[in-house]
Design an enzyme around this catalytic site. Structure first.
Site, PDB file in Angstrom:
ATOM      1  N   TYR A 174      81.895  56.945 -83.659  1.00  0.00           N
ATOM      2  CA  TYR A 174      83.133  56.683 -83.131  1.00  0.00           C
ATOM      3  C   TYR A 174      84.286  56.707 -84.094  1.00  0.00           C
ATOM      4  O   TYR A 174      84.102  56.162 -85.207  1.00  0.00           O
ATOM      5  CB  TYR A 174      83.196  55.355 -82.340  1.00  0.00           C
ATOM      6  CG  TYR A 174      82.704  55.454 -80.935  1.00  0.00           C
ATOM      7  CD1 TYR A 174      83.187  56.622 -80.198  1.00  0.00           C
ATOM      8  CD2 TYR A 174      81.751  54.909 -80.408  1.00  0.00           C
ATOM      9  CE1 TYR A 174      82.788  56.703 -78.877  1.00  0.00           C
ATOM     10  CE2 TYR A 174      81.219  54.751 -79.382  1.00  0.00           C
ATOM     11  CZ  TYR A 174      81.852  55.692 -78.287  1.00  0.00           C
ATOM     12  OH  TYR A 174      81.138  55.746 -77.321  1.00  0.00           O
TER      13      TYR A 174
ATOM     14  N   HIS B 175      82.032  62.213 -70.952  1.00  0.00           N
ATOM     15  CA  HIS B 175      81.603  60.972 -71.419  1.00  0.00           C
ATOM     16  C   HIS B 175      80.754  60.319 -70.305  1.00  0.00           C
ATOM     17  O   HIS B 175      80.843  59.124 -69.836  1.00  0.00           O
ATOM     18  CB  HIS B 175      82.792  60.065 -71.871  1.00  0.00           C
ATOM     19  CG  HIS B 175      82.115  58.936 -72.968  1.00  0.00           C
ATOM     20  ND1 HIS B 175      82.341  59.053 -74.272  1.00  0.00           N
ATOM     21  CD2 HIS B 175      81.361  58.032 -72.790  1.00  0.00           C
ATOM     22  CE1 HIS B 175      81.885  58.121 -74.777  1.00  0.00           C
ATOM     23  NE2 HIS B 175      81.483  57.287 -73.902  1.00  0.00           N
TER      24      HIS B 175
ATOM     25  N   ARG C 167      86.356  50.720 -66.061  1.00  0.00           N
ATOM     26  CA  ARG C 167      85.044  50.752 -65.433  1.00  0.00           C
ATOM     27  C   ARG C 167      85.276  49.276 -64.540  1.00  0.00           C
ATOM     28  O   ARG C 167      85.013  48.176 -64.886  1.00  0.00           O
ATOM     29  CB  ARG C 167      83.937  50.842 -66.026  1.00  0.00           C
ATOM     30  CG  ARG C 167      84.015  51.924 -67.165  1.00  0.00           C
ATOM     31  CD  ARG C 167      82.882  52.308 -67.982  1.00  0.00           C
ATOM     32  NE  ARG C 167      83.074  53.180 -68.955  1.00  0.00           N
ATOM     33  CZ  ARG C 167      82.912  53.164 -70.252  1.00  0.00           C
ATOM     34  NH1 ARG C 167      81.811  52.025 -70.706  1.00  0.00           N
ATOM     35  NH2 ARG C 167      83.054  53.859 -71.125  1.00  0.00           N
TER      36      ARG C 167
ATOM     37  N   TYR D 108      76.577  48.890 -65.885  1.00  0.00           N
ATOM     38  CA  TYR D 108      77.015  49.254 -67.026  1.00  0.00           C
ATOM     39  C   TYR D 108      76.438  50.691 -67.344  1.00  0.00           C
ATOM     40  O   TYR D 108      77.221  51.601 -67.564  1.00  0.00           O
ATOM     41  CB  TYR D 108      76.577  48.444 -68.318  1.00  0.00           C
ATOM     42  CG  TYR D 108      77.221  49.033 -69.506  1.00  0.00           C
ATOM     43  CD1 TYR D 108      78.459  49.129 -69.813  1.00  0.00           C
ATOM     44  CD2 TYR D 108      76.025  49.519 -70.512  1.00  0.00           C
ATOM     45  CE1 TYR D 108      78.926  49.823 -71.214  1.00  0.00           C
ATOM     46  CE2 TYR D 108      76.694  50.106 -71.486  1.00  0.00           C
ATOM     47  CZ  TYR D 108      77.862  50.302 -71.907  1.00  0.00           C
ATOM     48  OH  TYR D 108      78.410  50.751 -73.190  1.00  0.00           O
TER      49      TYR D 108
ATOM     50  N   ARG E  48      82.867  58.346 -67.666  1.00  0.00           N
ATOM     51  CA  ARG E  48      83.211  57.161 -67.851  1.00  0.00           C
ATOM     52  C   ARG E  48      84.695  56.886 -68.656  1.00  0.00           C
ATOM     53  O   ARG E  48      84.857  55.858 -69.121  1.00  0.00           O
ATOM     54  CB  ARG E  48      82.054  56.432 -68.891  1.00  0.00           C
ATOM     55  CG  ARG E  48      80.898  56.412 -68.386  1.00  0.00           C
ATOM     56  CD  ARG E  48      79.637  56.393 -69.138  1.00  0.00           C
ATOM     57  NE  ARG E  48      79.554  54.945 -69.761  1.00  0.00           N
ATOM     58  CZ  ARG E  48      78.996  54.148 -69.279  1.00  0.00           C
ATOM     59  NH1 ARG E  48      78.264  54.259 -68.078  1.00  0.00           N
ATOM     60  NH2 ARG E  48      78.758  52.850 -69.833  1.00  0.00           N
TER      61      ARG E  48
ATOM     62  N   THR F  61      82.377  61.375 -81.763  1.00  0.00           N
ATOM     63  CA  THR F  61      82.906  61.331 -80.456  1.00  0.00           C
ATOM     64  C   THR F  61      84.138  61.278 -80.317  1.00  0.00           C
ATOM     65  O   THR F  61      84.997  60.300 -80.774  1.00  0.00           O
ATOM     66  CB  THR F  61      81.958  60.083 -79.588  1.00  0.00           C
ATOM     67  OG1 THR F  61      80.575  60.502 -79.731  1.00  0.00           O
ATOM     68  CG2 THR F  61      82.620  60.086 -78.294  1.00  0.00           C
TER      69      THR F  61
ATOM     70  N   LYS G 137      81.830  65.536 -80.191  1.00  0.00           N
ATOM     71  CA  LYS G 137      81.260  65.297 -78.903  1.00  0.00           C
ATOM     72  C   LYS G 137      82.401  64.805 -77.774  1.00  0.00           C
ATOM     73  O   LYS G 137      83.313  63.939 -78.545  1.00  0.00           O
ATOM     74  CB  LYS G 137      80.430  64.265 -78.726  1.00  0.00           C
ATOM     75  CG  LYS G 137      79.709  63.726 -77.478  1.00  0.00           C
ATOM     76  CD  LYS G 137      78.466  63.082 -77.651  1.00  0.00           C
ATOM     77  CE  LYS G 137      78.104  62.627 -76.399  1.00  0.00           C
ATOM     78  NZ  LYS G 137      78.777  61.381 -75.579  1.00  0.00           N
TER      79      LYS G 137
ATOM     80  N   SER H 232      73.384  55.809 -81.139  1.00  0.00           N
ATOM     81  CA  SER H 232      75.212  55.222 -80.980  1.00  0.00           C
ATOM     82  C   SER H 232      75.378  54.341 -81.950  1.00  0.00           C
ATOM     83  O   SER H 232      74.841  53.557 -82.369  1.00  0.00           O
ATOM     84  CB  SER H 232      75.221  54.636 -79.529  1.00  0.00           C
ATOM     85  OG  SER H 232      76.916  54.194 -79.448  1.00  0.00           O
TER      86      SER H 232
HETATM   87  C1  FNR Z   1      77.301  56.607 -72.718  1.00  0.00           C
HETATM   88  N1  FNR Z   1      77.864  57.882 -73.580  1.00  0.00           N
HETATM   89  C2  FNR Z   1      77.861  57.340 -74.857  1.00  0.00           C
HETATM   90  N2  FNR Z   1      78.708  58.701 -75.906  1.00  0.00           N
HETATM   91  C3  FNR Z   1      78.923  58.218 -77.213  1.00  0.00           C
HETATM   92  O1  FNR Z   1      79.117  59.094 -77.822  1.00  0.00           O
HETATM   93  N3  FNR Z   1      78.423  57.064 -77.705  1.00  0.00           N
HETATM   94  C4  FNR Z   1      78.190  56.085 -76.948  1.00  0.00           C
HETATM   95  O2  FNR Z   1      77.840  54.804 -77.510  1.00  0.00           O
HETATM   96  C5  FNR Z   1      78.009  56.082 -75.347  1.00  0.00           C
HETATM   97  N4  FNR Z   1      77.651  54.984 -74.897  1.00  0.00           N
HETATM   98  C6  FNR Z   1      77.372  55.440 -73.599  1.00  0.00           C
HETATM   99  C7  FNR Z   1      76.575  54.266 -72.570  1.00  0.00           C
HETATM  100  C8  FNR Z   1      76.156  54.538 -71.392  1.00  0.00           C
HETATM  101  C9  FNR Z   1      75.600  53.551 -70.849  1.00  0.00           C
HETATM  102  C10 FNR Z   1      76.329  55.727 -70.960  1.00  0.00           C
HETATM  103  C11 FNR Z   1      76.032  56.168 -69.397  1.00  0.00           C
HETATM  104  C12 FNR Z   1      76.924  56.862 -71.538  1.00  0.00           C
HETATM  105  C13 FNR Z   1      77.948  59.201 -73.001  1.00  0.00           C
HETATM  106  C14 FNR Z   1      76.678  59.710 -73.326  1.00  0.00           C
HETATM  107  O3  FNR Z   1      76.553  60.192 -74.522  1.00  0.00           O
HETATM  108  C15 FNR Z   1      76.809  60.890 -72.227  1.00  0.00           C
HETATM  109  O4  FNR Z   1      77.990  61.783 -72.752  1.00  0.00           O
HETATM  110  C16 FNR Z   1      76.812  60.586 -70.761  1.00  0.00           C
HETATM  111  O5  FNR Z   1      75.783  59.715 -70.577  1.00  0.00           O
HETATM  112  C17 FNR Z   1      76.262  62.133 -70.091  1.00  0.00           C
HETATM  113  O6  FNR Z   1      76.172  62.002 -68.721  1.00  0.00           O
HETATM  114  P1  FNR Z   1      74.985  61.637 -67.947  1.00  0.00           P
HETATM  115  O7  FNR Z   1      73.861  62.334 -68.170  1.00  0.00           O
HETATM  116  O8  FNR Z   1      74.650  59.936 -68.133  1.00  0.00           O
HETATM  117  O9  FNR Z   1      75.281  61.783 -66.303  1.00  0.00           O
END
Ligand code: FNR
Length: 382
Positions: free
Chosen positions: A129, A278, A164, A24, A281, A155, A254, A106
């Site tokens: 969100y 994100h 995913r 995840y 993702r 976000t 964001k 979050s």
């Molecule tokens: C996220 N991200 C994310 N963003 C957000 O606004 N709310 C969220 O709840 C989450 N949840 C989340 C879970 C996981 C497991 C990941 C890996 C990412 C996105 C996060 O804030 C961020 O934008 C990215 O993780 C940045 O990329 P890197 O540094 O992980 O490569």
């Protein structure tokens, strides 16, 4: 294992966490093209090596959105973090604040806003969100304001969830074969350290902010289903303006990857944006933040605080993002791996590593303060 880098934390998290959790965190959407690009594009940015410039004293401090930070780095919002370590959001937030930095909770964290706020010295940052349940949003905004959260991240890049594949394969999402619950249970049995510390002693495992809506008996899948049902695909810039009007603190959008959207954000009254896909993702194949950032910083950098995330795996990457035009950087997977590997102590160690790496990047590019890290430290080739 002796930890020296984010890559080491990733490996340690892979060993400690059940597969459904590691995948995840680690995974991206579809073919994970953007996820790979995010890391590779950033790592491919070459900096100018400069010498003999008295770099004996470095000042890494900065001010972002009215907050003094020990370096231009914050922990970005990462959902379900309370599953990576016991009450993980509280541990990570404490580690961040002890390092003079900030933690962003979050909406879909396991610990509620109230729990993390009570467990930390200073008010934290909060990410919201866009949900169809506007009552929920209003309540969360009011709660965040009451608890003194100075910065809200809104976000906007998740009107619909990207698929995913890893979550289906791991049993986090419904799929063929053994029921997900059974698969996750079997995976947890193979990771006794995690099963004891988090699986048994880290309850409740639900999403703290949403629990009041779903009741005490709700399981993780109920929460994920709620998130899936409640993200609002009908939202527009008009809604953003009215939400902004109800938030007293700094308002950051964001999930911006296009200069035109960045201009819209400025017009809608945002104080800042996060250039982000994100973490690869969502829409696979889009630009990495490293590639998208320079044009966005050019378009709105004089009006908005431009932050960026995606693929940051070292302090050197922090310097690269700043050189490309960001004022600050959010860590995502980097801190999630550290938390999954060694809890709050892991996050503290990660932040030490990032700081040390940023220091070396500054010294070897010949700058002594954060504002000096701009386009002039980029190597021009050809
Ligand atoms: C996220 N991200 C994310 N963003 C957000 O606004 N709310 C969220 O709840 C989450 N949840 C989340 C879970 C996981 C497991 C990941 C890996 C990412 C996105 C996060 O804030 C961020 O934008 C990215 O993780 C940045 O990329 P890197 O540094 O992980 O490569």
């Amino acid at each position: 294992m002796r930890i020296a880098s984010v890559a080491d934390f990733r490996e340690a998290a892979r060993r400690r966490l059940p597969r459904f959790l590691f995948d995840y965190i680690d995974g991206g959407s579809y073919g994970e093209v953007t996820l790979r690009r995010s890391v590779e594009d950033l790592a491919g940015i070459a900096l100018r090596q400069r010498v003999l410039r008295d770099v004996s004293t470095l000042d890494l401090t900065t001010e972002i959105l009215g907050q003094k930070l020990a370096m231009p780095v914050a922990l970005g919002p990462v959902g379900l973090s309370g599953m990576y370590a016991r009450r993980g959001e509280v541990q990570a937030a404490r580690a961040a604040q002890a390092a003079g930095l900030q933690f962003t909770l979050s909406t879909v964290g396991c610990c509620s806003l109230a729990e993390v706020s009570t467990g930390t010295e200073k008010p934290i940052w909060f990410q919201l969100y866009v949900t169809k349940d506007r009552g929920f949003m209003r309540d969360m905004l009011a709660q965040a304001a009451d608890l003194g959260c100075p910065v809200l991240f809104f976000t906007v890049d998740l009107p619909v969830p990207g698929a995913r594949y890893r979550d289906v394969h791991s049993g986090l999402k419904a799929g063929p074969g053994l029921p997900g619950r059974t698969r996750r249970f079997l995976q947890a049995l193979g990771k006794p350290g995690w099963a004891w510390d988090v699986g048994l002693r880290g309850r409740p495992h639900g999403l703290g902010n949403i629990a009041p809506l779903l009741g005490k008996q709700a399981g993780m899948l109920d929460f994920l289903a709620w998130s899936g049902r409640n993200f609002d695909a009908s939202l527009t810039w008009k809604d953003i303006e009215s939400i902004r009007a109800h938030w007293p603190g700094k308002f950051v959008i964001k999930g911006i990857l296009d200069p035109d959207d960045a201009r819209e954000a400025a017009a809608a009254g945002a104080d800042g944006i996060v250039v982000s896909n994100h973490g690869g993702r969502q829409l696979d194949g889009v630009l990495s933040s490293a590639r998208a950032l320079p044009a966005i910083a050019d378009a709105v950098g004089d009006r908005l605080t431009v932050l960026a995330d995606g693929g940051v795996r070292s302090g050197l990457d922090v310097a690269r993002m700043l050189a490309l035009g960001a004022k600050g950087v959010l860590l995502g997977r980097a801190w999630a791996y550290a938390l999954g590997a060694h809890g709050g102590a892991g996050v503290a160690k990660l932040l030490e590593i990032i700081e040390a790496e940023l220091r070396v990047a500054m010294a070897l590019t010949g700058v002594t303060t954060i504002p000096e890290i701009d386009g002039s430290v980029l190597a021009r080739t050809g």
